[in-house]
Design an enzyme around this catalytic site. Structure first.
Site, PDB file in Angstrom:
ATOM      1  N   ASP A  40     -27.097  22.855 -42.016  1.00 35.58           N
ATOM      2  CA  ASP A  40     -26.578  23.674 -40.935  1.00 35.58           C
ATOM      3  C   ASP A  40     -27.557  23.731 -39.765  1.00 35.58           C
ATOM      4  OD1 ASP A  40     -24.172  24.292 -42.027  1.00 35.58           O
ATOM      5  OD2 ASP A  40     -24.569  26.407 -42.372  1.00 35.58           O
ATOM      6  N   LYS A  63     -22.479  24.578 -37.223  1.00 35.20           N
ATOM      7  CA  LYS A  63     -21.335  25.309 -36.685  1.00 35.20           C
ATOM      8  C   LYS A  63     -21.817  26.148 -35.512  1.00 35.20           C
ATOM      9  CE  LYS A  63     -18.733  25.583 -41.018  1.00 35.20           C
ATOM     10  NZ  LYS A  63     -17.596  24.796 -40.542  1.00 35.20           N
ATOM     11  N   MET A 177     -23.041  37.611 -36.435  1.00 34.13           N
ATOM     12  CA  MET A 177     -22.135  36.792 -35.602  1.00 34.13           C
ATOM     13  C   MET A 177     -21.316  37.647 -34.639  1.00 34.13           C
ATOM     14  SD  MET A 177     -20.779  34.117 -38.514  1.00 34.13           S
ATOM     15  CE  MET A 177     -20.017  35.414 -39.496  1.00 34.13           C
TER      16      MET A 177
END
Length: 281
Positions: A40, A63, A177
């Site tokens: 990641d 991502k 997030m």
């Protein structure tokens, strides 16, 4: 380890929140033994440099939805199955802890579907790392008796009834997030009232050389930070424990600006199969 107790083909590994020293011994062993690492974006590049074999294939499958630079989860699942089915030892390496706000369930289902043995190796999650490096114990005695881990990446993800509960809660609230909806998050708390004894902290790039901590009362947040573009990743903490930052912060303020986690994605360069069945064992 999976139920049949055979040697795992796939290791689902948490790399910690940023500081490369915040990684477990078990994670280091898995990384060192890997034939391929699917990595990641929020993984310290030093971890790869220090611990991965020079012959290990590194595939970046990061991502970063805000920049439309994300590798589709179905593609990641397919890569895991493909390489494991070829007899390779696969490490799926994610920032923080593998089980906190990640798509590990999709990967587990794919592994289970194709009877591929696996092991889950936890890591220090962003909340623990950020709070420690900001000097604010999440459940400090006299400040909070519990902590909740949440996300607000979509405005509809939390119901009005749940917001009412959060507004009345004495828990420490940690939002992952959520920097894209930060102004709306603050507005929700202000509308609910009862914010006099709570503060908000936004912790940028926690545990890295570029960590910065911004604190404010909820009432003053818009005046201080409404036009501020916080760097990704940013973790948000709301609660009484934020008051402790000023007294117990121990990490020196960075002397320069920087981006620790670069946007690197090469997973999209590998062709995606039509379905996982192509790689069934």
């Amino acid at each position: 380890m999976s139920k049949n107790n055979s040697t795992p083909q796939v290791y689902l590994v948490g790399a910690g929140p940023g500081d490369p020293d915040l990684i477990t011994v078990k994670a280091v062993k898995a990384i060192a033994a890997a034939d391929i690492i699917l990595c990641d974006r929020l993984v310290s590049p030093e971890i790869i440099d220090r611990y991965a074999n020079k012959k290990t294939e590194i595939v970046y499958v990061g991502k970063e939805c805000s920049k439309n630079a994300s590798t589709p989860q179905s593609h990641i699942d397919s890569l895991i199955i493909q390489h494991a089915s070829q007899g390779k030892k696969v490490v799926r390496l994610k920032g923080g802890d593998i089980s906190f706000f990640s798509n590990v369930l999709d990967e587990l289902k794919a592994l289970k579907q194709y009877n591929i043995t696996f092991e889950i190796i936890p890591g220090i999650t962003a909340a623990s790392g950020a709070a420690a490096y900001a000097g604010m114990p999440l459940t400090a005695r006299g400040y909070a008796t519990s902590v909740r881990f949440l996300t607000y990446y979509k405005t509809e993800i939390l119901s009005d009834e749940y917001w009412k509960e959060l507004g009345n809660s004495e828990d420490t609230l940690v939002f992952y997030m959520s920097k894209g909806n930060l102004n709306g998050l603050v507005d929700k708390f202000l509308a609910l009232g009862k914010t006099d004894d709570k503060k908000i902290a936004v912790i940028e790039q926690a545990t890295t050389p570029y960590q910065k901590v911004y604190t404010s009362s909820l009432e003053d947040f818009h005046k201080k930070f409404q036009n501020k573009e916080f760097v990704s990743p940013s973790l948000v903490v709301v609660g009484k424990v934020v008051h402790l930052h000023e007294e117990f912060s121990w990490l020196e303020t960075p002397i320069q600006e920087g981006i620790y986690f670069k946007s690197v994605t090469n997973g999209s360069l590998v062709s995606t199969p039509q379905n996982l069945f192509e790689y069934a064992v």
